[in-house]
Enzyme design. Structure first.
Site, PDB file in Angstrom:
ATOM      1  N   TYR A 120       0.828  -1.215   0.000  1.00  0.00           N
ATOM      2  CA  TYR A 120       0.000   0.000   0.000  1.00  0.00           C
ATOM      3  C   TYR A 120       0.858   1.259   0.000  1.00  0.00           C
ATOM      4  CZ  TYR A 120      -4.712  -1.851   0.942  1.00  0.00           C
ATOM      5  OH  TYR A 120      -5.940  -2.452   0.854  1.00  0.00           O
ATOM      6  N   LYS A 131       2.890 -15.354   2.388  1.00  0.00           N
ATOM      7  CA  LYS A 131       3.158 -16.059   1.130  1.00  0.00           C
ATOM      8  C   LYS A 131       4.665 -16.299   1.091  1.00  0.00           C
ATOM      9  CE  LYS A 131       1.824 -17.647  -2.905  1.00  0.00           C
ATOM     10  NZ  LYS A 131       0.973 -18.849  -3.059  1.00  0.00           N
ATOM     11  N   ASP A 138      -3.111 -18.121   0.137  1.00  0.00           N
ATOM     12  CA  ASP A 138      -4.075 -18.794  -0.747  1.00  0.00           C
ATOM     13  C   ASP A 138      -4.798 -19.908   0.013  1.00  0.00           C
ATOM     14  OD1 ASP A 138      -1.602 -20.076  -0.645  1.00  0.00           O
ATOM     15  OD2 ASP A 138      -1.537 -20.604  -2.775  1.00  0.00           O
ATOM     16  N   ASP A 155      -6.499  -6.965   4.222  1.00  0.00           N
ATOM     17  CA  ASP A 155      -7.627  -6.289   3.577  1.00  0.00           C
ATOM     18  C   ASP A 155      -8.527  -7.326   2.913  1.00  0.00           C
ATOM     19  OD1 ASP A 155      -9.132  -4.104   2.510  1.00  0.00           O
ATOM     20  OD2 ASP A 155      -8.137  -4.431   0.585  1.00  0.00           O
ATOM     21  N   ASP A 214     -12.488  -9.028   4.286  1.00  0.00           N
ATOM     22  CA  ASP A 214     -13.750  -8.962   3.528  1.00  0.00           C
ATOM     23  C   ASP A 214     -14.312 -10.374   3.342  1.00  0.00           C
ATOM     24  OD1 ASP A 214     -13.408  -6.183   3.156  1.00  0.00           O
ATOM     25  OD2 ASP A 214     -14.219  -6.283   1.123  1.00  0.00           O
TER      26      ASP A 214
HETATM   27  C1  IPM Z   1     -10.378  -0.941   4.168  1.00  0.00           C
HETATM   28  C2  IPM Z   1     -10.583  -0.308   2.813  1.00  0.00           C
HETATM   29  C3  IPM Z   1      -9.402   0.578   2.503  1.00  0.00           C
HETATM   30  C4  IPM Z   1      -8.175  -0.310   2.420  1.00  0.00           C
HETATM   31  C5  IPM Z   1      -9.539   1.440   1.232  1.00  0.00           C
HETATM   32  C6  IPM Z   1     -10.776   2.282   1.274  1.00  0.00           C
HETATM   33  C7  IPM Z   1      -8.320   2.281   0.992  1.00  0.00           C
HETATM   34  O1  IPM Z   1     -10.808  -1.256   1.831  1.00  0.00           O
HETATM   35  O2  IPM Z   1     -10.224  -0.204   5.152  1.00  0.00           O
HETATM   36  O3  IPM Z   1     -10.380  -2.160   4.246  1.00  0.00           O
HETATM   37  O4  IPM Z   1      -7.908  -0.922   1.384  1.00  0.00           O
HETATM   38  O5  IPM Z   1      -7.464  -0.384   3.432  1.00  0.00           O
HETATM   39 MN    MN Z   2     -10.972  -3.269   2.602  1.00  0.00          MN
END
Ligand code: IPM
Ligand code: MN
Length: 371
Positions: free
Chosen positions: A142, A189, A221, A245, A249
């Site tokens: 990042y 990884k 993975d 990240d 999700d």
């Molecule tokens: C999160 C979001 C952020 C990230 C974005 C909005 C930059 O997806 O906080 O998970 O990737 O960290």
């Molecule tokens: Mn995110």
């Protein structure tokens, strides 16, 4: 307790969900005799519109002079669909994380009994899942150098980690594991990436200071597959920025909706509390956004300041709303409630909890339930 809270509602559904969190925090302040004061400042696409900068100096200064930051959401489709945009809303959040030294992002994931049927995953697989993800937040790909050649045909993003960056979050993750089920999984990884091999080396070395915690390793993975195959095997997951990240999700599917997942970002000084979901532009202004992730982020804020009873009170109220199916359409498509209605219910639940929602049996001194 007196707390000055910077409120950065941001874009899309950010302002709608934050409004509910403030409602809930105010109910807590009244009930327990605290004074919470809020100051708002723009961030993200809205800040670009107003000032040309996704993180205006005044916004950063407000964060630095506040006790904590409540963050909504960031992002706007007009930038998502324009890869050549020089300024992007997300830069505001990334710059804020970096400027405040928020190196650890803590994301709890759990399966609520009443929502087991809402997940596309089988009930037997997800029941009793209780994971906490420690995502490194200010390093890795990042923040590494970004390059695009002059023809615009070759691009690169550097992934870099230093020993110190790995060490500081590793200690936090081991300490969390000590207070939980004493298992830590490093997701990396290491069969391909040099940075991952450095993570393994350092985490292995630090593990000797936490002999009561079992350490294991998973390639990302495989971890992505294990997360939906057998999520109960996880207790604390420690991982670098981008893997964290993605995997968080994915983990939100266990709870039934990403609209439930809260997070705390901690580090050198001030801490920031934000839902893990994005700005969900399609839902903006429709009253369908789930405010629970934001409300639970406010609960994490209280817990961060040692207000365990208050934090538990919010969690119990949230659990009651879920148990009664008082939910937005992501969880209850038929007979769903609006964003405001959920906030009102949780607020009322806190205000007159005597014999209704508040159950303090799960409060133990110093024992944090969500962080
Ligand atoms: C999160 C979001 C952020 C990230 C974005 C909005 C930059 O997806 O906080 O998970 O990737 O960290
Ligand atoms: Mn995110």
């Amino acid at each position: 307790m007196n707390l000055n809270i910077a409120v950065l509602a941001g874009d899309g559904i950010g302002p709608e969900v934050i409004k509910q969190s403030i409602k809930v925090l105010d109910a807590i302040a009244k009930k327990y005799g605290h004074i919470f004061q809020y100051k708002e400042a723009p961030v993200g696409a809205i800040a670009i519109d107003q000032t040309g900068n996704p993180l205006p100096e005044e916004t950063l200064n407000l964060c630095l002079s506040s006790d904590a930051i409540l963050f909504g959401a960031i992002g706007d489709p007009k930038y998502d669909n324009n890869p050549s945009a020089k300024i992007r809303p997300e830069q505001g959040l990334l710059a804020l994380r970096k400027a405040l030294g928020l190196f650890a992002n803590i994301r709890p994931v759990k399966a609520y009994d009443t929502l087991l049927e809402k997940s596309p995953l089988k009930k037997e697989i997800i029941q009793d899942t209780d994971i906490i993800i420690y995502r490194e937040l200010t390093g890795g790909i990042y923040f590494g150098e970004k390059k695009l050649n002059s023809l615009g045909t070759i691009a690169s993003d550097l992934c870099e980690y230093s020993e110190e960056e790995i060490e500081r979050i590793t200690h936090l993750a081991f300490q969390a594991a000590q207070n939980r089920n004493k298992k830590l999984t490093l997701v990396d990884k290491a069969n391909v990436l040099e940075t991952s091999r450095l993570w393994r080396k350092i985490v292995t070395r630090i593990s000797t200071e936490y002999t009561d915690v079992t350490l294991d390793f998973l390639f990302v993975d495989n971890a992505a597959m294990q997360m939906i195959l057998n999520p109960k095997q996880f207790d604390v997951i420690l991982t670098e920025n981008m893997f964290g990240d993605i995997i968080s999700d994915e983990a939100s599917v266990i709870g039934g909706s990403i609209g439930l997942l809260a997070s705390a970002s901690v580090g050198d000084g001030k801490s920031l509390f934000e839902p893990i979901h994005g700005s969900f532009p399609q839902a903006t202004g429709k009253g369908i956004a789930n405010p629970i992730a934001s409300i639970l982020s406010a609960a994490m804020l209280l817990e961060h300041f040692g207000l365990h009873t208050e934090s538990n009170c919010i969690q119990s109220a949230v659990e009651k709303s879920i148990a009664l199916q008082i939910c937005t359409p992501d969880l209850n498509p038929v007979g769903s409630y609006s964003t405001d209605a959920i906030g009102d219910f949780i607020e009322e639940c806190i205000t007159d909890d005597e014999n209704s929602c508040f159950n303090n049996s799960n409060i133990e001194m110093g024992q944090s339930t969500i962080i």
